[in-house]
Write an enzyme that holds these catalytic residues in place. Structure first.
Site, PDB file in Angstrom:
ATOM      1  N   PHE A 203       0.487  -1.018  -0.023  1.00  0.00           N
ATOM      2  CA  PHE A 203       0.007  -0.045  -0.032  1.00  0.00           C
ATOM      3  C   PHE A 203       0.851   1.390  -0.129  1.00  0.00           C
ATOM      4  CE2 PHE A 203      -3.128  -3.292   1.870  1.00  0.00           C
ATOM      5  CZ  PHE A 203      -4.256  -2.969   1.029  1.00  0.00           C
ATOM      6  N   ASP A 204       1.458   2.076  -1.332  1.00  0.00           N
ATOM      7  CA  ASP A 204       2.357   2.332  -1.819  1.00  0.00           C
ATOM      8  C   ASP A 204       2.113   4.154  -0.951  1.00  0.00           C
ATOM      9  OD1 ASP A 204       4.400   0.684  -2.576  1.00  0.00           O
ATOM     10  OD2 ASP A 204       3.774   0.774  -4.580  1.00  0.00           O
ATOM     11  N   GLY A 206      -0.717   4.400   2.474  1.00  0.00           N
ATOM     12  CA  GLY A 206      -0.723   3.987   3.566  1.00  0.00           C
ATOM     13  C   GLY A 206      -0.019   3.378   4.302  1.00  0.00           C
ATOM     14  N   ASP A 207       0.766   2.671   3.701  1.00  0.00           N
ATOM     15  CA  ASP A 207       1.703   1.921   4.334  1.00  0.00           C
ATOM     16  C   ASP A 207       3.822   2.812   4.883  1.00  0.00           C
ATOM     17  OD1 ASP A 207       0.483   0.059   4.855  1.00  0.00           O
ATOM     18  OD2 ASP A 207       1.594  -1.341   3.514  1.00  0.00           O
ATOM     19  N   GLY A 209       4.141   6.198   1.865  1.00  0.00           N
ATOM     20  CA  GLY A 209       4.121   7.824   2.162  1.00  0.00           C
ATOM     21  C   GLY A 209       4.200   8.318   0.745  1.00  0.00           C
ATOM     22  N   GLY A 211       4.598  10.676  -0.321  1.00  0.00           N
ATOM     23  CA  GLY A 211       5.216  12.380   0.193  1.00  0.00           C
ATOM     24  C   GLY A 211       6.850  11.707   0.723  1.00  0.00           C
ATOM     25  N   TYR A 288      10.236  -0.347  -6.802  1.00  0.00           N
ATOM     26  CA  TYR A 288       9.244   0.563  -8.092  1.00  0.00           C
ATOM     27  C   TYR A 288       9.791   2.293  -8.056  1.00  0.00           C
ATOM     28  CZ  TYR A 288       6.636  -2.794 -11.008  1.00  0.00           C
ATOM     29  OH  TYR A 288       6.034  -3.764 -11.669  1.00  0.00           O
ATOM     30  N   GLU A 289       9.098   3.151  -9.497  1.00  0.00           N
ATOM     31  CA  GLU A 289       8.924   4.298  -9.326  1.00  0.00           C
ATOM     32  C   GLU A 289       7.521   4.429  -9.689  1.00  0.00           C
ATOM     33  OE1 GLU A 289      12.290   3.088  -9.896  1.00  0.00           O
ATOM     34  OE2 GLU A 289      12.859   4.774  -8.519  1.00  0.00           O
TER      35      GLU A 289
END
Lengths: 554, 554
Positions: A203-204, A206-207, A209, A211, A288-289
């Site tokens: 969960f990129d 929620g887990d 962040g 930012g 990943y990006e």
């Protein structure tokens, strides 16, 4: 990291692999997806995936070409490795006998480097420079820290730890359009059923962040032309602000022909080029990006372009084997199938806060002598959302969703002013209805959700996603209240993304996979908003004629 | 044209409209779509739609803002007007009483000009110039008249009266990919059931010839950067060659980030920009423009970008009324709903002429203790085409079609080498199954057709579309032979396009509506084909830093 890699059990397991003595092992620590109700884990765990650098041990070596066949589980409360999970390295050939244990399990892996310094052959030499020149500078203005004005658009830019870039108070020619635009959540479930791979579900937002992992966008490498950078702040564990420099960049792009018509009677062409204002932020989440770019267009469109790039998260596979759970992308390297499912949160304020969401479909009219004697007609069937709920994409019915203001009528067409969204008809979450993977990401069960605005309702997958068992207080919960959403302050959430069954071409670094969501005016304006764009002329464009070629004549 | 506009019945009917004495009336002559079996017309007709220029009578005035309420039918064999059809001008309010006849039916129409010279307000003045500079020239080479080489790509460019631009013998790094790429047909059926509007069904390839209406692409207005032009030839009625100058242009574009990864351990980023070679041709078919652009990409993709622009074909509607068959886009102007349905013909030769087409879907595995205990797995289910036939898009099942060469195995993955196509999930033809509109365009009933290659089989909608009653010898006929297509010289046809229910924003000239079809390598190469693109660096890009902005600090 050190606590994992220096753990005696881990060191012993590494030794058993018969790697070269100087091999350097690194860890990707993953959030641990809990298995099922009966296994509720109250401790917080990290599942560590281990990789080795290539033999020359360069710090920028692509570790994903050397996956290790076991995975330490680290307890964050106890501060130690509590278990080592064996990883399956078999293939189709092994049926359900998932785990195999060759003597030297990584011997068939080979270097497969993405970094330019490590390529074994020289880069292609026939690419000539292409520069974007803006002799009078860019067309945008920035004031008050974060207020952008450009081509009748005006909006504010935000940045926070969780969502990264956000866009606020979007107006066109002074008319309010969107109160807030943000990527609310993203889940990346993997499709390999062999434990513990089933726990790979990122969960990129929620887990992690978005930012917190936003790139510093160094000049000249991420954009062309005249570039502005926005910097923000993050904070450390104690709340101390940490500068986050250059996390958003802004520049203009040429987007080809904007509109054109040639009058065949006079031979005269009228033509404009489309200019686009781009606000871009790039996040690196381990391997990943994701490149998020908001495009503001002269024709009134606001578009979110998402590019997925970076490196596939990989597992070891025995020499010569293949798997139905992924694709072999380098010798010994299995890239498992996975999905990327994002949720975009759209808070409209089209000519004011009271808006309504209407589903429209184009439905054939039955052939009949009275109404449709030649069988060519269809009707646009409109179904407004009366209460909060959900809907799915249906491109074969030309299904579109219009956000309209029923209190403001377009004087030309007589329709309420509005913007339309065509949801991307991506494959929705594939995990079974009762699986923990799916229960954690109910937002990914539908392409569209409509809710009334409520304070603090920002998180499609729920506020606390880390090791969640269910999506708690997420968009499905918001929508299930069956609140009145007719002519109210509504919020629209759309799920988009892709099922990514990897190709060999996605390794060692993946060419950008691009998807675009468009918010398009639909009877919001009284004509083409880009009509007054100046004509495209050679004196301004400064194009260069190379040569004119006659086909079929030498 | 003169024979229609000077016809005494037509002149009399114009007089009855009480237009200003100096009003200039112009005609759009449409191919006449035959109604139904019982009305078979052996004569060739044109259906003329009449429009007036705005009162100032400028030759580039937008006639589509002044539609006349009747339509002369012209017999091409007799060389005269044989009938005048009344056009419905009513709205929803009139129910099935389609025809109304106000005393001064066009009095409520107003000027609505697209041409820059005729705008009443000045163009926006805050758009600064943006130039593309290629100081060392473009990266492509042209030889032998029509052979293009660029970034490992090599192909030939063709041009003919019917299809316009064609692409031949496409190779990447010497390996054959596509024998021929062409837009085979396009139909534009309209959805207004009121006779004679039901006859509006353009076949812009078969009826008009995309080559015959290809624009001369004058320097600087259609592209930026260093531009090459290809010229071709057409012919007149007697077969004499007529030069067709500058019908195809070629240039390079920057397409943003090609791939990127930042190693979070070292902080080092590896990044490339994507360069694209664009071959563009623009056709003007009366009111509409279509911009076809083939994009060749460094990552191995070949993409067809189609932009629809130009002016909507319009009808008159009484003051204050609205219609369910279209949208009012200017006072008195109804823009009827219509579809644009194209057929792209793809003749693959992936590592040789013998190829196979395979449908792939991602299908969840049922949750079970043995195989999928956590419910997260899916399988890629492959269904090869054994015999010629058709299939439809199904994005929710992640349906993709792979063209593969079963005789050549990718040494990394063990899969046959191939390219994939994800059909655009556009709404298919809406006209009823027995309607003439649909019978003429059976190609638009499915998103994908697979046929074996046969000489002369080029025309998805049949060779003779003008006033056709049925699609004769079109792709449905080719496919219905149930020929063996396994490991054969196959051809793939894909239908794409859109249902266009006009917006007010589409007038007086329509902002480009863009759709893109991608042919993407899928285990064709042994890794990312763009891996050897040089890194993106400031010395080459020459970007300009404008300013760095701190969010939330003044």
């Amino acid at each position: 990291m050190g606590k994992i890699l220096n753990d005696p059990q881990v060191l012993k397991a590494i030794k058993g692999l018969h790697l070269p003595d100087d091999a350097i092992v690194q860890t990707d620590t993953w959030m641990y997806g809990t298995d099922r109700d009966s296994d509720i884990e109250t401790h917080k765990f990290m599942q560590s995936l281990l990789y080795a650098r290539a033999p020359h041990n360069h710090p920028d070596s692509n570790q994903y070409a050397f996956p290790l066949p076991f995975s330490p589980v680290f307890d964050l409360f106890l501060g130690k490795v509590v278990r080592i999970d064996d990883l399956a390295t078999g293939g189709k050939e092994d049926g359900l006998a998932y785990h195999t244990a060759p003597e030297r399990p990584m011997e068939h892996c080979v270097e497969n480097e993405y970094h330019h310094d490590l390529h074994k052959t020289a880069p292609r030499s026939d690419l000539k420079p292409l520069r974007v020149l803006q002799p009078e500078g860019p067309s945008f203005k920035v004031s008050d820290g974060n207020c952008v004005e450009w081509q009748k658009w005006r909006f504010r830019v935000g940045f926070n730890f969780r969502e990264g870039m956000t866009i606020h108070d979007v107006r066109y020619a002074g008319r309010p359009l969107f109160y807030r635009l943000s990527v609310s959540e993203m889940t990346v479930p993997y499709g390999d059923p062999r434990s513990p791979f089933h726990r790979k579900q990122a969960f990129d937002i929620g887990d992690c962040g978005a930012g917190s992992v936003a790139n510093n966008l160094a000049l000249g490498c991420d954009c062309l032309g005249s570039i502005y950078y926005f910097s923000g702040h993050l904070n450390d564990e104690s709340g101390t602000p940490i500068p986050a420099p250059n996390v958003i960049c802004m520049h203009e792009q040429d987007a080809g022909i904007g509109w054109k018509h040639t009058n065949h009677r006079t031979g005269n062409a009228a033509i404009t080029r489309a200019r686009v204002l781009v606000l871009q932020s790039i996040i690196t989440v381990g391997n990943y990006e994701y490149i998020f770019a908001w495009h503001f267009m002269q024709n009134g469109n606001v578009e979110l372009e998402t590019r997925a790039t970076g490196i596939l998260s990989t597992h070891l596979i025995d020499a010569g084997k293949t798997s139905e759970w992924g694709n072999v992308v380098s010798p010994g390297v299995l890239a498992p199938n996975h999905q990327h499912l994002f949720s975009l949160r759209i808070d409209p304020m089209l000519d004011g806060p009271l808006n309504t969401v209407i589903q429209e479909e184009s439905i054939p009219v039955p052939q009949s002598e009275e109404e449709n004697p030649h069988g060519n007609a269809w009707r646009v069937v409109k179904t407004p959302f009366e209460t909060s709920g959900h809907a799915d994409a249906n491109p074969l019915a030309n299904r579109v969703f219009k956000m309209v203001n029923e209190n403001v009528t377009n004087p030309i067409s007589g329709n309420p002013v509005g913007y339309k969204l065509i949801p991307q008809p991506c494959q929705l979450i594939l995990a079974g209805n009762n699986s923990v993977v799916r229960r954690r990401a109910r937002f990914a069960e539908h392409h569209l959700w409509v809710t009334p605005y409520r304070d603090h309702e920002f998180w499609a997958g729920g506020k606390w996603t880390n090791q969640s068992l269910d999506e708690v207080d997420g968009v499905r919960d918001y929508a299930s209240r069956r609140d009145d959403v007719s002519n109210k302050d509504v919020v629209v959430w759309t799920t988009f993304g892709m099922t990514h069954n990897p190709r060999v071409e996605d390794f060692p670094v993946m060419p950008c996979e691009i998807s675009t969501l468009r918010l398009t005016p639909a009877d919001f304006f009284e004509g083409n908003p880009a009509l007054d764009v100046p004509r495209s002329v050679q004196e301004v464009n400064g194009s260069v004629l190379k040569v004119e070629i006659k086909l079929y004549t030498k």
